[in-house]
Design a protein around this motif. Sequence first.
Motif, PDB file in Angstrom:
ATOM      1  N   VAL A 138       0.821  -1.207   0.000  1.00  0.00           N
ATOM      2  CA  VAL A 138       0.000   0.000   0.000  1.00  0.00           C
ATOM      3  C   VAL A 138       0.863   1.269   0.000  1.00  0.00           C
ATOM      4  N   ALA A 139       1.871   1.315   0.871  1.00  0.00           N
ATOM      5  CA  ALA A 139       2.676   2.539   0.950  1.00  0.00           C
ATOM      6  C   ALA A 139       3.582   2.681  -0.257  1.00  0.00           C
ATOM      7  N   ASN A 140       4.052   1.570  -0.788  1.00  0.00           N
ATOM      8  CA  ASN A 140       4.953   1.672  -1.929  1.00  0.00           C
ATOM      9  C   ASN A 140       4.237   2.046  -3.205  1.00  0.00           C
ATOM     10  N   THR A 141       3.006   1.623  -3.349  1.00  0.00           N
ATOM     11  CA  THR A 141       2.349   1.791  -4.650  1.00  0.00           C
ATOM     12  C   THR A 141       1.121   2.667  -4.541  1.00  0.00           C
ATOM     13  N   SER A 142       1.178   3.653  -3.635  1.00  0.00           N
ATOM     14  CA  SER A 142      -0.013   4.478  -3.467  1.00  0.00           C
ATOM     15  C   SER A 142      -0.371   5.184  -4.757  1.00  0.00           C
ATOM     16  N   TYR A 143      -1.584   4.984  -5.163  1.00  0.00           N
ATOM     17  CA  TYR A 143      -2.222   5.787  -6.192  1.00  0.00           C
ATOM     18  C   TYR A 143      -1.461   5.796  -7.518  1.00  0.00           C
ATOM     19  N   LEU A 144      -1.375   4.595  -8.058  1.00  0.00           N
ATOM     20  CA  LEU A 144      -0.834   4.370  -9.409  1.00  0.00           C
ATOM     21  C   LEU A 144       0.627   4.793  -9.574  1.00  0.00           C
ATOM     22  N   CYS A 145       1.368   4.778  -8.490  1.00  0.00           N
ATOM     23  CA  CYS A 145       2.806   4.990  -8.599  1.00  0.00           C
ATOM     24  C   CYS A 145       3.459   3.799  -7.918  1.00  0.00           C
ATOM     25  N   ALA A 146       4.496   3.266  -8.503  1.00  0.00           N
ATOM     26  CA  ALA A 146       5.212   2.185  -7.842  1.00  0.00           C
ATOM     27  C   ALA A 146       6.698   2.397  -8.071  1.00  0.00           C
ATOM     28  N   PRO A 147       7.525   2.068  -7.074  1.00  0.00           N
ATOM     29  CA  PRO A 147       8.950   2.388  -7.163  1.00  0.00           C
ATOM     30  C   PRO A 147       9.828   1.221  -7.609  1.00  0.00           C
ATOM     31  N   PHE A 148       9.249   0.250  -8.301  1.00  0.00           N
ATOM     32  CA  PHE A 148      10.021  -0.956  -8.609  1.00  0.00           C
ATOM     33  C   PHE A 148      10.523  -0.907 -10.050  1.00  0.00           C
ATOM     34  N   ALA A 149      11.835  -0.911 -10.225  1.00  0.00           N
ATOM     35  CA  ALA A 149      12.405  -0.827 -11.573  1.00  0.00           C
ATOM     36  C   ALA A 149      12.451  -2.193 -12.262  1.00  0.00           C
ATOM     37  N   TYR A 150      11.940  -3.196 -11.591  1.00  0.00           N
ATOM     38  CA  TYR A 150      11.886  -4.556 -12.140  1.00  0.00           C
ATOM     39  C   TYR A 150      10.415  -4.965 -12.212  1.00  0.00           C
ATOM     40  N   PRO A 151      10.082  -6.084 -12.851  1.00  0.00           N
ATOM     41  CA  PRO A 151       8.675  -6.508 -12.841  1.00  0.00           C
ATOM     42  C   PRO A 151       8.223  -6.805 -11.413  1.00  0.00           C
ATOM     43  N   TRP A 152       7.100  -6.263 -11.079  1.00  0.00           N
ATOM     44  CA  TRP A 152       6.546  -6.440  -9.740  1.00  0.00           C
ATOM     45  C   TRP A 152       5.059  -6.667  -9.888  1.00  0.00           C
ATOM     46  N   MET A 153       4.513  -7.498  -9.020  1.00  0.00           N
ATOM     47  CA  MET A 153       3.072  -7.738  -9.081  1.00  0.00           C
ATOM     48  C   MET A 153       2.504  -7.815  -7.674  1.00  0.00           C
ATOM     49  N   HIS A 154       1.368  -7.192  -7.526  1.00  0.00           N
ATOM     50  CA  HIS A 154       0.650  -7.308  -6.261  1.00  0.00           C
ATOM     51  C   HIS A 154       0.040  -8.704  -6.147  1.00  0.00           C
ATOM     52  N   THR A 155       0.109  -9.289  -4.966  1.00  0.00           N
ATOM     53  CA  THR A 155      -0.651 -10.507  -4.725  1.00  0.00           C
ATOM     54  C   THR A 155      -1.535 -10.252  -3.508  1.00  0.00           C
ATOM     55  N   GLN A 156      -2.464 -11.117  -3.297  1.00  0.00           N
ATOM     56  CA  GLN A 156      -3.278 -11.006  -2.082  1.00  0.00           C
ATOM     57  C   GLN A 156      -2.363 -11.287  -0.888  1.00  0.00           C
ATOM     58  N   ILE A 157      -2.760 -10.822   0.278  1.00  0.00           N
ATOM     59  CA  ILE A 157      -1.927 -11.053   1.465  1.00  0.00           C
ATOM     60  C   ILE A 157      -1.828 -12.549   1.748  1.00  0.00           C
ATOM     61  N   THR A 158      -2.806 -13.286   1.275  1.00  0.00           N
ATOM     62  CA  THR A 158      -2.885 -14.725   1.509  1.00  0.00           C
ATOM     63  C   THR A 158      -1.983 -15.549   0.612  1.00  0.00           C
ATOM     64  N   ASN A 159      -1.659 -15.046  -0.580  1.00  0.00           N
ATOM     65  CA  ASN A 159      -1.186 -15.993  -1.599  1.00  0.00           C
ATOM     66  C   ASN A 159       0.152 -15.649  -2.250  1.00  0.00           C
ATOM     67  N   GLY A 160       0.998 -14.896  -1.542  1.00  0.00           N
ATOM     68  CA  GLY A 160       2.301 -14.552  -2.123  1.00  0.00           C
ATOM     69  C   GLY A 160       3.082 -15.781  -2.559  1.00  0.00           C
ATOM     70  N   GLY A 161       3.143 -16.767  -1.703  1.00  0.00           N
ATOM     71  CA  GLY A 161       3.890 -17.986  -2.030  1.00  0.00           C
ATOM     72  C   GLY A 161       3.296 -18.717  -3.219  1.00  0.00           C
ATOM     73  N   ALA A 162       1.989 -18.687  -3.332  1.00  0.00           N
ATOM     74  CA  ALA A 162       1.333 -19.423  -4.419  1.00  0.00           C
ATOM     75  C   ALA A 162       1.516 -18.720  -5.754  1.00  0.00           C
ATOM     76  N   VAL A 163       1.365 -17.409  -5.773  1.00  0.00           N
ATOM     77  CA  VAL A 163       1.552 -16.689  -7.037  1.00  0.00           C
ATOM     78  C   VAL A 163       3.002 -16.821  -7.492  1.00  0.00           C
ATOM     79  N   ALA A 164       3.935 -16.739  -6.538  1.00  0.00           N
ATOM     80  CA  ALA A 164       5.345 -16.925  -6.883  1.00  0.00           C
ATOM     81  C   ALA A 164       5.576 -18.314  -7.458  1.00  0.00           C
ATOM     82  N   SER A 165       4.906 -19.299  -6.894  1.00  0.00           N
ATOM     83  CA  SER A 165       5.035 -20.668  -7.413  1.00  0.00           C
ATOM     84  C   SER A 165       4.584 -20.731  -8.860  1.00  0.00           C
ATOM     85  N   GLY A 166       3.469 -20.072  -9.141  1.00  0.00           N
ATOM     86  CA  GLY A 166       2.943 -20.073 -10.510  1.00  0.00           C
ATOM     87  C   GLY A 166       3.909 -19.393 -11.464  1.00  0.00           C
ATOM     88  N   ILE A 167       4.504 -18.308 -11.018  1.00  0.00           N
ATOM     89  CA  ILE A 167       5.429 -17.574 -11.888  1.00  0.00           C
ATOM     90  C   ILE A 167       6.696 -18.397 -12.121  1.00  0.00           C
TER      91      ILE A 167
END
Lengths: 202, 325, 110, 401
Positions: free
Chosen positions: B63-92
């Motif tokens: 939330v703090a890093n990507t407030s309001y359509l700005c994000a500070p990541f110079a690499y590919p980054w994706m939001h995941t649900q708080i529940t499923n970070g490990g699962a989305v990473a597994s899929g990727i």
Amino acid sequence: MSQEVYEVTIWARGVFQDMEGRHATLLMANAADLGGKFVQAWDDYADLPDRVGVPLRKYVRLADEEIEMRFVYVNNNPSLVVLMDDTIVKGMNILRGMPQGGSLVVNTKRTPDEILAFIPNKELLANIVCVDASGLAADTAIDFMGSEGGVEVAAVGAGISAPLVGAAAKVCDRFTIENVVKVASNKSAAQAGFDAAQVKAL
Amino acid sequence: MAIEVKTQNLEMVKSLRQVPQEEHYVPGHRTCQGCGPALVYKLVSKATGGNAIFLGPTGCMYVANTSYLCAPFAYPWMHTQITNGGAVASGIEAAYQVLIRKGKYKGELPSIVVMAGDGGSIDIGLQAMSSMMYRGHDALFVMYDNESYANTGIQVSPATPYGANTTFTPPGKNVPEGRVLFPKDAPQLVIGGHPAVHYVATASVAYPVDLINKVRKGLNYKGPSFVHLHAPCPKGWLFPAQKTIEVAKLAIQTGMWVNYTWENGEYTYDHTPKEYKPVKEYMKGQYRFNHLSDAHYAKMQAFIDARLKAPGKPIAIPVLGPREQ
Amino acid sequence: MSRFIIPKHLEVPLGACLPAPVKEQPGMITGNWRTERPVIDHEACTTCLNCFIYCPDACWHLDEKTEQMVWNADYCKGCMICVNECPANCLSTVNELEFPDGVVRLEKPF
Amino acid sequence: MAKEVFYSGCAAAAYGAKDARVEVISSYPIRPYTGIMMELSKLVANGELDAEFVLGEGEHAQVSIAYGASAAGARAYTGSSGVGVVYAMECYSPAAGGRLPCQMAIADRALDPPGDFGSEHTDVMSARDQGWIMGWAESPQEVYDNTIMYYRIGEDHRVQLPQFCCQDGYFVSHIPGKMQMEDQKAVDDFLPPYNPPHPLNPKKPINHGPQIFPDQGSAINVQRAVAFDDIEAVISEVVTDYNKAFGRKYSPFVDEYMMDDADIAFFIQGGHARTARYAVNHLRKKGVKAGVSRLRFMRPFPTEAVAASLSKVKAVGVIETNTSYGGVTRGGNIAPEARAACYNLDNRPIITSFMAGLGGEIVTLNEFYAMAKVLSDAVKSGKANNSYWMNFEKEVLDTHK
């Protein structure tokens, strides 16, 4: 046609002034309510969750009749702007949307002219008030319990909000210093803010 | 013919001079002044060298890093649900394995990093994290630990220390200490029971070179690694913003935090002080512990003393459960 | 032909996928968070790089040509970790209103 | 070469996924969809399908793995049934809003309590408003065909949406039927490789899903609304192409049976449509002019096609196979949509909910006859109740048992 609502925007710094900012809105709204106004006071929803140091907006709306548009996110045309921290003048267009003839109240040790030097659109102002509210207050209140729509558990107006809102009463006719003193928990600080306020008419 | 999946081999840094000046977590984000987790993000991003994909489960660092359509990541980054970070990473990770194998993506397997908070790691996100570790995906799970659900206004999490005042554990007449439980031991959860994991480490923002190297070591392992990073939170713990590093160091000097590595069954300890300071010295600088009495400090001291006998190892620590107290 | 007219200020890229920033995120200027500013004395600075490594906002960098630390006024939030962690005591804390420069003046706080 | 096989719906889905060359599969066991994953795991294990077979630790993870893979640029496949489908509920909106066109095979199962293996559409119908494409197959053949067609629809750049490819548990998933499997080359020609516009790729980095302002929320919603405006044209195109390529006769949205001269119609999705057609055959012999209108897509709901079909008759009985307790008809979710689709018609038919096929109950011929009686009476009297719970109300008691 839209209803005439007097808008107040209070700027504070995140976390270390979040509670004080909220107290300022509550003091002002309660004082105005005591004077028979219809009132609304709330935190800017998009500025929350607040972060240490981030400029935050808190709002008050005062009217002579029931406020029709209750569900707004922001005050777009504040007639009164209050800064809990003077350095905010450098970072924000604090007078954005202000109708001609508004007022600015600043918590600062500096003089009105020193502050005005940082405000390019000062022609919007009828007056500016400077008061060292931090110096007049006992302490700055910090707590998270009233944020995010929670009930404010601490006594409202124990810290810098009391002298600051007291000073605002000097230029705003929508609430009186008597009523601010009535609702503030630190009554002498509220009165001291009113008394110590340096007003410069423009 | 299937193409071999090659992985990166990141070099260890020996001094601050060797840390690249280039930033991948760039300035321009809405994290607190003096934010420990933001510093973690910066250091972990530096460690990857940029050929990386980051996953951001919901939390402060979403939330703090990507407030309001700005994000500070110079690499590919994706939001995941708080529940499923490990699962989305597994899929990727699975997707990259097959895309590289089939020749659809040309290059080394990017570093896949989950940047989860304590809630997204060992509370609501525990299942997904554990399963990513268990299945053996070639990804790094970073738990940046600021010891609460900070984004939503400082609520208690399983990483919150005993005695902390949070907005869900306020001290009161019936609960004078506020938080009554002692925290979960995150690295032990991973070490115990995930046969594919060979590398688990703890590090602190106080020792950035060590942190960078531990992240790199974790990334160099083919398979899952877990890094638990101490990230003081000036908002949630309520200390002046300039003291983030001071607080982190004090945590190590008092034994509230221990830097260690678990590598293929072996423990090594870093930055161990010759003599530990009393935990009260750490706790008294933070508003969240302001309400505690000497009896509470003593209880915390007893817990820390027991834990320091074998940090990171499963030993019995004499702590009463809530029904026994 | 779509029936939708999307006003400019409400536009969101498809699926909320944005190009990644390169060196900075200019959509989130944070220099206006500062109440105080770290001021460096280059003479006393030993370029130990503590300020560089400990800054959560990546606002200190070593200029390779001048061998001097460079501070980023646009994004420094003024947390003063750098001042606290400077072993050479070459950084000092000065109130932001002492400086006429560094005016950011955003329309909105983020 | 195309070949004729005798497969269950589960096997049909698995082979449809194989021929679609799915690249990442995430599994978790729950009856009755499990067979799909059993079949796929074999295909991966013996090298017939080059894919990553990821063992999810639950449906929530399954969908997360699938949309993560989709974000990275791989064609992803998963599936579930019953309580598993609703366990994953959190993940549906991020996948749709993030425009990640993975596919989820659904073999329906009733929700608890208590445990019940039977088919009922309530599981995935609960997720019908999350922005996924959703439709039911009535036979293993259609399961196979839909699996392939849905990928092309969902991955079309005008659409970019995930898909629920549904079949009734047991009835379709477990009872084999004769079907034709197509030649891999021909399927490859029909379905191009997945080519997402913004994959997570370090060579061209994007930030996927930063926070937005509350007042921008409607813009994100509008994006999906635009896709669902454009999708009907894409579906028509894809179904037409598929029919041409493989000699099928699908209508894009509504399959009709003896509707042109019908007075009453059964409106239905899924496998029970088959029984409905036999019921119509028998009813026709007795002089009852009945027809069947079968819904092939629940999302997008084909408003115009449904209105055109149902306006042919005077009374429509919707066989719900799903629940909406307290909903507008006190029946299921399909009748309200069918009624709304017909609302602007001058000659709109009477439309009622028949609560049948719940919890795996078989919709018998007798039940269809009872429905036909209610509908015929409605044609005469000009009115019907909002809903009828089959076998539990006096108008629709099964007196033949």
